[in-house]
Design a protein around this motif. Sequence first.
Motif, PDB file in Angstrom:
ATOM      1  N   ASN A 268       0.843  -1.195   0.000  1.00  0.00           N
ATOM      2  CA  ASN A 268       0.000   0.000   0.000  1.00  0.00           C
ATOM      3  C   ASN A 268       0.880   1.247   0.000  1.00  0.00           C
ATOM      4  O   ASN A 268       1.272   1.753   1.050  1.00  0.00           O
ATOM      5  N   THR A 269       1.181   1.722  -1.201  1.00  0.00           N
ATOM      6  CA  THR A 269       2.084   2.863  -1.323  1.00  0.00           C
ATOM      7  C   THR A 269       1.433   4.173  -0.871  1.00  0.00           C
ATOM      8  O   THR A 269       2.117   5.167  -0.660  1.00  0.00           O
ATOM      9  N   ALA A 270       0.119   4.165  -0.697  1.00  0.00           N
ATOM     10  CA  ALA A 270      -0.555   5.373  -0.198  1.00  0.00           C
ATOM     11  C   ALA A 270      -0.314   5.563   1.297  1.00  0.00           C
ATOM     12  O   ALA A 270      -0.386   6.688   1.802  1.00  0.00           O
ATOM     13  N   THR A 271      -0.029   4.480   2.030  1.00  0.00           N
ATOM     14  CA  THR A 271       0.170   4.617   3.472  1.00  0.00           C
ATOM     15  C   THR A 271       1.563   4.174   3.919  1.00  0.00           C
ATOM     16  O   THR A 271       2.060   4.630   4.946  1.00  0.00           O
ATOM     17  N   GLY A 272       2.184   3.278   3.172  1.00  0.00           N
ATOM     18  CA  GLY A 272       3.492   2.744   3.569  1.00  0.00           C
ATOM     19  C   GLY A 272       3.393   1.387   4.244  1.00  0.00           C
ATOM     20  O   GLY A 272       4.367   0.896   4.798  1.00  0.00           O
ATOM     21  N   SER A 273       2.206   0.757   4.210  1.00  0.00           N
ATOM     22  CA  SER A 273       2.077  -0.557   4.842  1.00  0.00           C
ATOM     23  C   SER A 273       2.193  -1.670   3.801  1.00  0.00           C
ATOM     24  O   SER A 273       1.772  -1.525   2.651  1.00  0.00           O
TER      25      SER A 273
ATOM     26  N   PHE B 160       6.416   1.345   6.951  1.00  0.00           N
ATOM     27  CA  PHE B 160       7.468   2.349   6.990  1.00  0.00           C
ATOM     28  C   PHE B 160       6.966   3.617   6.310  1.00  0.00           C
ATOM     29  O   PHE B 160       6.583   3.606   5.148  1.00  0.00           O
ATOM     30  N   ASN B 161       6.951   4.716   7.069  1.00  0.00           N
ATOM     31  CA  ASN B 161       6.480   5.974   6.521  1.00  0.00           C
ATOM     32  C   ASN B 161       7.124   7.106   7.318  1.00  0.00           C
ATOM     33  O   ASN B 161       6.826   7.288   8.497  1.00  0.00           O
ATOM     34  N   GLU B 162       8.026   7.839   6.669  1.00  0.00           N
ATOM     35  CA  GLU B 162       8.791   8.875   7.382  1.00  0.00           C
ATOM     36  C   GLU B 162       7.922  10.039   7.851  1.00  0.00           C
ATOM     37  O   GLU B 162       8.134  10.589   8.921  1.00  0.00           O
ATOM     38  N   THR B 163       6.909  10.396   7.042  1.00  0.00           N
ATOM     39  CA  THR B 163       6.097  11.557   7.429  1.00  0.00           C
ATOM     40  C   THR B 163       5.011  11.169   8.429  1.00  0.00           C
ATOM     41  O   THR B 163       4.519  12.021   9.162  1.00  0.00           O
ATOM     42  N   LYS B 164       4.639   9.904   8.449  1.00  0.00           N
ATOM     43  CA  LYS B 164       3.635   9.436   9.416  1.00  0.00           C
ATOM     44  C   LYS B 164       4.162   8.143  10.040  1.00  0.00           C
ATOM     45  O   LYS B 164       3.732   7.046   9.676  1.00  0.00           O
ATOM     46  N   PRO B 165       5.138   8.315  10.954  1.00  0.00           N
ATOM     47  CA  PRO B 165       5.845   7.123  11.434  1.00  0.00           C
ATOM     48  C   PRO B 165       4.991   6.150  12.248  1.00  0.00           C
ATOM     49  O   PRO B 165       5.375   4.998  12.410  1.00  0.00           O
TER      50      PRO B 165
HETATM   51  C1  NAG Z   1       2.901   8.337   4.456  1.00  0.00           C
HETATM   52  O1  NAG Z   1       1.610   8.607   4.979  1.00  0.00           O
HETATM   53  C2  NAG Z   1       1.050   9.774   4.431  1.00  0.00           C
HETATM   54  C3  NAG Z   1      -0.255  10.047   5.179  1.00  0.00           C
HETATM   55  O2  NAG Z   1      -1.079   8.884   5.171  1.00  0.00           O
HETATM   56  C4  NAG Z   1       0.832   9.595   2.943  1.00  0.00           C
HETATM   57  O3  NAG Z   1       0.286  10.776   2.382  1.00  0.00           O
HETATM   58  C5  NAG Z   1       2.148   9.281   2.279  1.00  0.00           C
HETATM   59  O4  NAG Z   1       1.946   8.958   0.923  1.00  0.00           O
HETATM   60  C6  NAG Z   1       2.811   8.109   2.958  1.00  0.00           C
HETATM   61  N1  NAG Z   1       4.149   7.929   2.409  1.00  0.00           N
HETATM   62  C7  NAG Z   1       4.622   6.760   1.991  1.00  0.00           C
HETATM   63  C8  NAG Z   1       6.021   6.757   1.510  1.00  0.00           C
HETATM   64  O5  NAG Z   1       3.943   5.754   1.975  1.00  0.00           O
END
Ligand code: NAG
Length: 254
Positions: free
Chosen positions: A100-105, A129-134
Amino acid sequence: MSLRTLVLFAIAVVASAVQVTETASKLTFSNARVSFDVQKSNGYIQNVTYQGTSLLGPVSGNAGQLYTDWPSNGFSLVANSSRQVLQGRDWAGIVITDNNTATGSLVQRSWFLRDEESGIHSFLRLAYFNETKPNQGALGESRTMFRPNTPLWTHIVTNNEQYATHPSDQAIANEIQVQDATWYIANTPNEPYVKEEADYWTKYTFADNQTNKAHGLYGVDASGDAFGAWWVVGQKDTFFGGPNHFDLMVDGIA
Ligand SMILES: *[C@@H]1O[C@H](CO)[C@@H](O)[C@H](O)[C@H]1NC(C)=O
Ligand SMILES: *[C@@H]1O[C@H](CO)[C@@H](O)[C@H](O)[C@H]1NC(C)=O
Ligand SMILES: *[C@@H]1O[C@H](CO)[C@@H](O)[C@H](O)[C@H]1NC(C)=O
Ligand SMILES: *[C@@H]1O[C@H](CO)[C@@H](O)[C@H](O)[C@H]1NC(C)=O
Ligand SMILES: *[C@@H]1O[C@H](CO)[C@@H](O)[C@H](O)[C@H]1NC(C)=O
């Protein structure tokens, strides 16, 4: 020349020990004992057949299937999951990736079958893994569900001390819900579960820590053959909370 032919023949026989066949909607994995279908649409397993006996029964809603889900936050399947079929000399399997590239899961479900075995190997990998929403909150739960829709399974087994009959259809028809996932079923007092176990039916009765060797379902078919469906965990130390963490051994079957 004749030796080479012999060797090739031997390899060909071994290589066909686990068969993988594909249709538009599913991949079927089988060896001489067991077969199962992986649905391409969602990775769910249907039609687990052991020596001619259906262990899951027909599909009805989520019943009749074997699958992993995440009823809580964080992880989910995506529309464009990818899958990879892997095959070795005496095994075959599938890795289904939901990135899920929209959330990083990331969710990766793997199912493997070896030649000569009657069990299905299951692996689950969850990553985030998500740097902006760890932090995206608690995992909550991940469940690998063996959810039969067949009268074959009459007994629920938690460990070598705790087991009970599954409440009958009549007991369930007369039950009264008393709290979350808990029912009074003694309106049918001759019910084996009521006589042998309790007046109340709940999955929480069958909870246990992860020190049990196996838990699952047991039953005897019309011709007297006994069957068991067991969840056996190879390595428990990495379970959330380690092997002493309490968890549900039975869920989603009543
Ligand atoms: C991290 O999470 C934010 C908020 O849900 C989202 O907009 C962003 O695409 C995510 N980044 C990655 C690399 O998945
Ligand atoms: C289930 O699997 C068995 C054994 O492979 C096969 O004979 C049968 O046709 C399958 N049933 C369905 C509904 O796909
Ligand atoms: C799946 O779809 C998402 C959103 O459209 C996209 O960002 C991602 O790259 C796709 N992944 C694959 C493996 O195609
Ligand atoms: C998941 O998607 C991310 C972002 O596109 C990528 O960096 C990562 O390698 C992918 N992981 C897998 C296992 O496909
Ligand atoms: C785990 O469960 C078993 C069986 O119910 C019990 O005997 C044991 O004491 C429990 N161990 C821990 C550490 O909770």
